[in-house]
Design an enzyme around this catalytic site. Sequence first.
Site, PDB file in Angstrom:
ATOM      1  N   ASP A  15     -19.375  15.607  13.238  1.00  0.00           N
ATOM      2  CA  ASP A  15     -18.640  14.352  13.459  1.00  0.00           C
ATOM      3  C   ASP A  15     -19.088  13.232  12.522  1.00  0.00           C
ATOM      4  OD1 ASP A  15     -17.626  15.786  15.672  1.00  0.00           O
ATOM      5  OD2 ASP A  15     -19.209  15.007  16.965  1.00  0.00           O
ATOM      6  N   GLU A 188      -7.811  13.477  18.444  1.00  0.00           N
ATOM      7  CA  GLU A 188      -9.091  12.791  18.623  1.00  0.00           C
ATOM      8  C   GLU A 188      -9.585  12.280  17.284  1.00  0.00           C
ATOM      9  OE1 GLU A 188     -11.288  15.906  20.513  1.00  0.00           O
ATOM     10  OE2 GLU A 188     -11.343  17.167  18.736  1.00  0.00           O
TER      11      GLU A 188
END
Length: 499
Positions: A15, A188
């Site tokens: 991420d 997302e």
Amino acid sequence: MTTLYNPLLNGFHPDPSVVRVGDAWYLATSTFEYLPGIPIHRSTDFETWELIGHVATRPGQLGVENVPTAGGAWAPTIRHRDGVFHLLITDAMGRGMLHFTATDAAGPWSDGELIRSADGSASIDGIDPDIAWDEDGAVYITFSGLILGGPRMGEHLGIQQVRVDLENHVALEEPRSLWSGSTGAFPEAPHLYSRDGRWYLMIAEGGTERGHGISIARGDGPEGPFEKAPHNPLVSARSTVRPVQNTGHGDLVVGPGGDWLCVLLGVRPRSMTRAFSALGRESFVTPVRWRDDGWPEIDPVELNPRPGTSVHVDFTSPLDAEWIAVRALPEAVAEQRDGRLVLRGTGATLNDPRPAFVGRRQEHLTNETSATVDASAGVGGLAVRYDEHFHVELEVSADAVTARTVAAGLVQEWRHPLAEPVVRLHIASRPPEATGLLRTSDVFHLSAAIDGDIVELARVDGRLLSSETAESFTGRVIGAYAVTGEVAVSDWTIDGDDA
């Protein structure tokens, strides 16, 4: 020319979010249940990255002490404005959506303020928060509306957004829906960018596994409405034979020389069917170009590993920032004493949520770790951990060394007697030999130096400790642990490469 190494950051670093400040770049990644939390890497050339610190270095900054496996620090966004670094993150199943600040990215960072809903009653219910400012200074937090509790646990609500009073850390409105992506599951990881009079909303969709990808939409303002790009997904490795898979969850930045780049996560699966990713999700980078019609194009991620590494730790100097522990800071479970790392057991094993375990990420596909373990005052040893359900270890007690594999409740052990409880242990992760095990990612070799000989206690299929088997957001962490009493570790060496 900048060499774009891939992985950009080896080992469990998922991420990624990046910001440029002057002629330096700062990269933040997720850490889940590990502390210190949220590492910050710095580079001045996008080739060499230095771990300069962590955001969460004090008890209470992240509420990970009691989070379930896969909870904790999810998906940071790092930005810089008016001399201040801002980092937003979801402390999933912990404190909630948090905002940290620092004037120096190396720290110290603030304690973290909870971003509350419009009525001030609770944290905003969502993950992967992004922060952006419009030309008037209004603050927008854009996030994935994932419900993390109650009977609707796990329900996705698409990409949502609120304007926020950042001084008081409260939403100024109820969340509104922006976009649900280009039909991919799990929209997302949103990031908002302003470029040439347009606002771009880039997201991940398809899930963080093999369907993962990046899509983008644009509008005239940060609130939209947004039209999707005609060539979505911009990047995805699904249905390809590329060596880097699961590519997605990206962030854009202007790199050296003014070229645009996208940092993103991916995995390096191996086996005959390339089905198992030993190291979990890593950080990668790939070039970006802007088309004449104003849409970006992102290149597929190319594998370009760095040279191998060799690390020796003698524990006479303070531990560097690479050392992490599970749901606790390393100093809570270990101390340095007389050139040794001494861990204090509490009775908890590696099957427990809070073991006395301190380790470092496995960074290379081929890896050799050795250390001398003195268990004369306790029981413990060396281990490779994915989580409390998946780990392998070499454990030393008063009269034996035991190799052990734990996989979802299945346990297998191999025991060898010892004359004394001081022994050099060795855990190797090596490619499989040309046998049926070509179907695995790698093979663990668990060995000990006993009476002048290297005794291999066990060989373990590496598929047991892969992100696909463990279904984990993390990756392999190699460390020392204690179950009872005190266990001292010395002369730690790590050698790794990606052959």
